[in-house]
Design a protein around this motif. Structure first.
Motif, PDB file in Angstrom:
ATOM      1  N   GLU A  36       5.388   3.761  -7.220  1.00  0.00           N
ATOM      2  CA  GLU A  36       4.379   2.761  -6.894  1.00  0.00           C
ATOM      3  C   GLU A  36       5.033   1.661  -6.063  1.00  0.00           C
ATOM      4  OE1 GLU A  36       2.343   1.318 -10.325  1.00  0.00           O
ATOM      5  OE2 GLU A  36       1.868   3.329 -11.042  1.00  0.00           O
ATOM      6  N   ILE A  37       4.314   1.209  -5.079  1.00  0.00           N
ATOM      7  CA  ILE A  37       4.834   0.195  -4.174  1.00  0.00           C
ATOM      8  C   ILE A  37       4.293  -1.166  -4.625  1.00  0.00           C
ATOM      9  CG2 ILE A  37       5.098  -0.505  -1.766  1.00  0.00           C
ATOM     10  CD1 ILE A  37       6.074   2.351  -2.284  1.00  0.00           C
ATOM     11  N   HIS A  38       5.193  -2.052  -5.034  1.00  0.00           N
ATOM     12  CA  HIS A  38       4.816  -3.404  -5.462  1.00  0.00           C
ATOM     13  C   HIS A  38       5.686  -4.460  -4.793  1.00  0.00           C
ATOM     14  CE1 HIS A  38       2.121  -1.914  -8.527  1.00  0.00           C
ATOM     15  NE2 HIS A  38       3.071  -1.147  -8.997  1.00  0.00           N
ATOM     16  N   ASN A  39       6.372  -4.075  -3.726  1.00  0.00           N
ATOM     17  CA  ASN A  39       7.321  -4.969  -3.086  1.00  0.00           C
ATOM     18  C   ASN A  39       7.232  -4.754  -1.579  1.00  0.00           C
ATOM     19  OD1 ASN A  39       9.694  -6.011  -1.924  1.00  0.00           O
ATOM     20  ND2 ASN A  39      10.878  -5.641  -3.778  1.00  0.00           N
ATOM     21  N   SER A  40       7.029  -5.814  -0.827  1.00  0.00           N
ATOM     22  CA  SER A  40       6.874  -5.661   0.621  1.00  0.00           C
ATOM     23  C   SER A  40       8.168  -5.207   1.292  1.00  0.00           C
ATOM     24  CB  SER A  40       6.371  -6.946   1.265  1.00  0.00           C
ATOM     25  OG  SER A  40       7.317  -7.974   1.118  1.00  0.00           O
ATOM     26  N   LYS A  41       9.317  -5.612   0.762  1.00  0.00           N
ATOM     27  CA  LYS A  41      10.587  -5.166   1.349  1.00  0.00           C
ATOM     28  C   LYS A  41      10.747  -3.653   1.209  1.00  0.00           C
ATOM     29  CE  LYS A  41      13.293  -9.373   1.027  1.00  0.00           C
ATOM     30  NZ  LYS A  41      14.525  -9.993   0.553  1.00  0.00           N
ATOM     31  N   LEU A  42      10.403  -3.126   0.029  1.00  0.00           N
ATOM     32  CA  LEU A  42      10.464  -1.678  -0.179  1.00  0.00           C
ATOM     33  C   LEU A  42       9.467  -0.978   0.746  1.00  0.00           C
ATOM     34  CD1 LEU A  42      11.382   0.868  -1.670  1.00  0.00           C
ATOM     35  CD2 LEU A  42       9.650   0.362  -3.408  1.00  0.00           C
ATOM     36  N   ALA A  43       8.276  -1.518   0.872  1.00  0.00           N
ATOM     37  CA  ALA A  43       7.249  -0.915   1.729  1.00  0.00           C
ATOM     38  C   ALA A  43       7.717  -0.894   3.187  1.00  0.00           C
ATOM     39  CB  ALA A  43       5.943  -1.668   1.594  1.00  0.00           C
ATOM     40  N   TYR A  57      -0.167  -0.432   1.077  1.00  0.00           N
ATOM     41  CA  TYR A  57       0.243  -1.641   0.371  1.00  0.00           C
ATOM     42  C   TYR A  57       0.391  -2.806   1.348  1.00  0.00           C
ATOM     43  CZ  TYR A  57       3.003  -5.003  -2.227  1.00  0.00           C
ATOM     44  OH  TYR A  57       3.453  -6.164  -2.816  1.00  0.00           O
ATOM     45  N   LEU A  58       1.070  -2.551   2.463  1.00  0.00           N
ATOM     46  CA  LEU A  58       1.271  -3.617   3.446  1.00  0.00           C
ATOM     47  C   LEU A  58      -0.052  -4.100   4.028  1.00  0.00           C
ATOM     48  CD1 LEU A  58       4.418  -2.305   5.350  1.00  0.00           C
ATOM     49  CD2 LEU A  58       4.298  -4.251   3.782  1.00  0.00           C
ATOM     50  N   ALA A  59      -0.959  -3.177   4.300  1.00  0.00           N
ATOM     51  CA  ALA A  59      -2.235  -3.558   4.906  1.00  0.00           C
ATOM     52  C   ALA A  59      -3.178  -4.197   3.894  1.00  0.00           C
ATOM     53  CB  ALA A  59      -2.894  -2.339   5.537  1.00  0.00           C
ATOM     54  N   GLY A 103      -1.829  -7.872   3.570  1.00  0.00           N
ATOM     55  CA  GLY A 103      -2.619  -8.297   4.720  1.00  0.00           C
ATOM     56  C   GLY A 103      -1.857  -8.260   6.026  1.00  0.00           C
ATOM     57  N   GLU A 104      -0.861  -7.398   6.126  1.00  0.00           N
ATOM     58  CA  GLU A 104      -0.036  -7.328   7.333  1.00  0.00           C
ATOM     59  C   GLU A 104      -0.613  -6.333   8.348  1.00  0.00           C
ATOM     60  OE1 GLU A 104       4.143  -6.805   6.767  1.00  0.00           O
ATOM     61  OE2 GLU A 104       4.172  -8.054   4.968  1.00  0.00           O
ATOM     62  N   ILE A 155      -0.113  -3.286  10.489  1.00  0.00           N
ATOM     63  CA  ILE A 155       0.790  -2.129  10.378  1.00  0.00           C
ATOM     64  C   ILE A 155       0.829  -1.293  11.656  1.00  0.00           C
ATOM     65  CG2 ILE A 155       0.629  -1.975   7.875  1.00  0.00           C
ATOM     66  CD1 ILE A 155      -1.397   0.340   8.331  1.00  0.00           C
ATOM     67  N   THR A 156       0.265  -1.794  12.734  1.00  0.00           N
ATOM     68  CA  THR A 156       0.232  -0.994  13.972  1.00  0.00           C
ATOM     69  C   THR A 156       1.644  -0.701  14.505  1.00  0.00           C
ATOM     70  OG1 THR A 156      -0.083  -3.012  15.282  1.00  0.00           O
ATOM     71  CG2 THR A 156      -2.056  -1.755  14.684  1.00  0.00           C
ATOM     72  N   ALA A 157       2.607  -1.507  14.169  1.00  0.00           N
ATOM     73  CA  ALA A 157       3.986  -1.247  14.614  1.00  0.00           C
ATOM     74  C   ALA A 157       4.545   0.025  13.979  1.00  0.00           C
ATOM     75  CB  ALA A 157       4.880  -2.423  14.247  1.00  0.00           C
ATOM     76  N   TYR A 158       3.998   0.452  12.861  1.00  0.00           N
ATOM     77  CA  TYR A 158       4.490   1.646  12.163  1.00  0.00           C
ATOM     78  C   TYR A 158       3.694   2.902  12.500  1.00  0.00           C
ATOM     79  CZ  TYR A 158       7.058  -1.711   9.341  1.00  0.00           C
ATOM     80  OH  TYR A 158       7.892  -2.706   8.925  1.00  0.00           O
ATOM     81  N   CYS A 159       2.673   2.775  13.325  1.00  0.00           N
ATOM     82  CA  CYS A 159       1.806   3.932  13.628  1.00  0.00           C
ATOM     83  C   CYS A 159       2.195   4.574  14.928  1.00  0.00           C
ATOM     84  CB  CYS A 159       0.356   3.504  13.680  1.00  0.00           C
ATOM     85  SG  CYS A 159      -0.226   2.862  12.097  1.00  0.00           S
TER      86      CYS A 159
END
Length: 95
Positions: free
Chosen positions: A25-32, A82-84, A88-89, A91-95
């Protein structure tokens, strides 16, 4: 040993790893962010080999040969969600 038994044994050996990857489970933005950077959006092995502007050879994507491909892609998707959704970030940089 027949090939069916070998394939079944191979899948059974990876079952705990599959379950672990699906349970992360993702609960941390750094991990995500780390997961989104570490797991590519497209297969990095797919290539067109060209010589003098002519395509000589196409190497197809081979990532689907990875027995854990679906689980790893699912983990990346959960990190993106999680990030989106939670952070609320954009995520287009990752697509």
């Amino acid at each position: 040993m027949s090939s069916f038994i070998q394939i079944r044994l191979h899948k059974d050996l990876l079952h705990p790893v599959r379950e672990w990857l699906e349970a992360v489970e993702i609960h941390n933005s750094k991990l995500a962010h780390f997961l989104c950077k570490a797991i590519p959006a497209q297969c990095p092995f797919e290539r067109d080999i060209t010589l003098f502007g002519r395509k000589l050879l196409h190497i197809p994507p081979m990532c689907k040969l990875n027995p854990l491909y679906e689980e790893v892609v699912g983990l990346r998707f959960r990190a993106l969600c999680y990030l989106a959704d939670e952070c609320g970030e954009d995520i287009t940089a990752y697509c």
